[in-house]
Design a protein around this motif. Structure first.
Motif, short mmCIF file in Angstrom:
data_model
loop_
_atom_site.label_atom_id
_atom_site.label_comp_id
_atom_site.label_asym_id
_atom_site.label_seq_id
_atom_site.Cartn_x
_atom_site.Cartn_y
_atom_site.Cartn_z
N PRO A 149 0.76 -1.18 0.12
CA PRO A 149 0.04 0.13 0.13
C PRO A 149 0.86 1.38 -0.01
O PRO A 149 0.50 2.29 -0.76
CB PRO A 149 -0.80 -0.30 1.23
N LEU A 150 2.04 1.38 0.71
CA LEU A 150 2.82 2.52 0.80
C LEU A 150 3.24 2.84 -0.70
O LEU A 150 3.32 3.97 -1.08
CB LEU A 150 3.87 2.28 1.75
N GLN A 151 3.70 1.63 -1.21
CA GLN A 151 4.37 1.78 -2.44
C GLN A 151 3.31 2.46 -3.45
O GLN A 151 3.58 3.14 -4.29
CB GLN A 151 5.04 0.54 -2.91
N TRP A 152 2.08 1.90 -3.49
CA TRP A 152 1.03 2.26 -4.14
C TRP A 152 0.86 3.97 -4.07
O TRP A 152 0.64 4.64 -5.00
CB TRP A 152 -0.23 1.60 -3.90
N LEU A 153 0.81 4.34 -2.60
CA LEU A 153 0.60 5.90 -2.51
C LEU A 153 1.93 6.67 -3.23
O LEU A 153 1.57 7.38 -3.67
CB LEU A 153 0.74 6.04 -0.88
N GLY A 154 3.05 6.10 -3.26
CA GLY A 154 4.25 6.66 -4.14
C GLY A 154 3.94 6.90 -5.33
O GLY A 154 4.20 7.91 -5.93
N LEU A 320 9.08 6.51 -1.48
CA LEU A 320 7.83 5.66 -1.13
C LEU A 320 7.79 4.30 -1.79
O LEU A 320 7.64 3.31 -1.20
CB LEU A 320 6.47 6.20 -1.25
N VAL A 321 8.13 4.26 -3.03
CA VAL A 321 8.10 3.14 -3.87
C VAL A 321 9.24 2.24 -3.56
O VAL A 321 9.26 1.03 -3.54
CB VAL A 321 7.97 3.53 -5.60
#
Length: 326
Positions: A149-154, A320-321
């Protein structure tokens, strides 16, 4: 070529052959070398959009695409001859390679045709939706590259940054075009199709485990297919093939061929075989921002606060990604 059964996708990376081991050993995260190469590639690709558009009145768009790939094929053959890279041995990659090559050729046909109908900045917005295709589809075939999820945010931060930074460019491009709204819409659709085709090319490479072959051979499938297919499209559209060019046009074509279609794409193929596709693909969001920066430098446009803010968002998205799980 005789077809050889490839290892299952779930175990493909573990079972990759170790010839050219220095190129085929994969890493889970990007290192300094990868970041540097990605920045250099994205910087040139941003400039390349300006180079293509700048000489379109002298060199027809698909004529440009044809010549750069023909020239890149010649350079690649020379490179492989000097380095002793075998391009025609039987390794079961023929049909998957032709699929990747066909997608690559279709992508560039869409890009160069799209630039006839819309501005480079507007088309670039749609072209650089490609990481979404990669992020959404590659994990279906390579489970180790599933985004958290954090990478999707990035990824979302980077995309918002591109749209935000390109908004002024889109408005200016749309109002300054000589073509009507229908032509502008056609350019947008061609840009969107090019982005999907770019993403699908990356997906096909990873899904068919084409990273097991030498990056030079992987690149040959793509530029050779384009060199064979696109000239026929150019002739069918009635483009004029003439070499009475200005020094700017010669310089643009030289840069597009040597740096763009040969060196930068060879580096990209090499990185696809060594690093996670989902993580390197997010860097392409830098390319349209570099395009705006080069537009500021070469065309005298001002670097607005919106552009600077977008650059910051892209940096946050990349961090983030590429953030390692805790």
């Amino acid at each position: 070529m005789a077809k050889r059964t490839a290892p299952p996708l779930a175990t493909a990376e573990r079972n990759q052959p170790r010839h050219n081991a220095g190129m085929n050993l994969r890493k889970d995260n990007l290192d300094g070398l990868a970041v540097g190469m990605l920045l250099a590639c994205c910087m040139f690709w941003g400039l390349q959009q300006v180079l293509v558009k700048a000489i379109m009145s002298e060199v027809a768009p698909l004529f440009q695409a044809s010549l750069r790939c023909i020239g890149a094929c010649v350079l690649l053959f020379i490179w492989c001859r000097v380095r002793g890279v075998r391009l025609f041995e039987r390794d079961g990659s023929l049909w998957p390679g032709l699929l990747a090559g066909g997608l690559f050729a279709a992508e560039f046909a869409c890009i160069y045709l799209g630039l006839r109908y819309t501005s480079a900045s507007r088309l670039t917005v749609f072209l650089y939706t490609s990481p979404f295709w990669v992020a959404a589809l590659v994990p279906l075939f390579v489970k180790s590259e599933r985004l958290r999820p954090l990478q999707w945010l990035g990824l979302a931060c980077a995309f918002v940054a591109v749209v935000f930074a390109m908004r002024e460019g889109m408005d200016a491009g749309g109002s300054g075009m000589d073509h009507g709204m229908s032509h502008g819409t056609l350019g947008d659709m061609l840009g969107l199709a090019a982005g999907a085709l770019w993403g699908l090319t990356t997906v096909s490479i990873r899904a068919n485990n084409l990273t097991r072959i030498a990056p030079e051979k992987l690149l040959l499938y793509q530029i050779a297919t384009t060199a064979l297919a696109v000239p026929w499209i150019s002739f069918a559209l009635g483009e004029t093939w003439s070499f009475h060019w200005s020094p700017l046009a010669w310089g643009s074509m030289l840069a597009q061929t040597v740096i763009g279609a040969f060196a930068s794409y060879l580096a990209w193929m090499w990185m696809l075989g060594r690093y996670p596709a989902t993580k390197i693909s997010v860097f392409v969001f830098l390319t349209p921002l570099f395009a705006l920066l080069f537009g500021t430098w070469l065309l005298g446009e001002s670097a607005t606060p919106a552009l600077l803010a977008a650059l910051g968002l892209v940096v946050i998205g990349i961090v983030l990604v590429n953030r390692k799980p805790t």
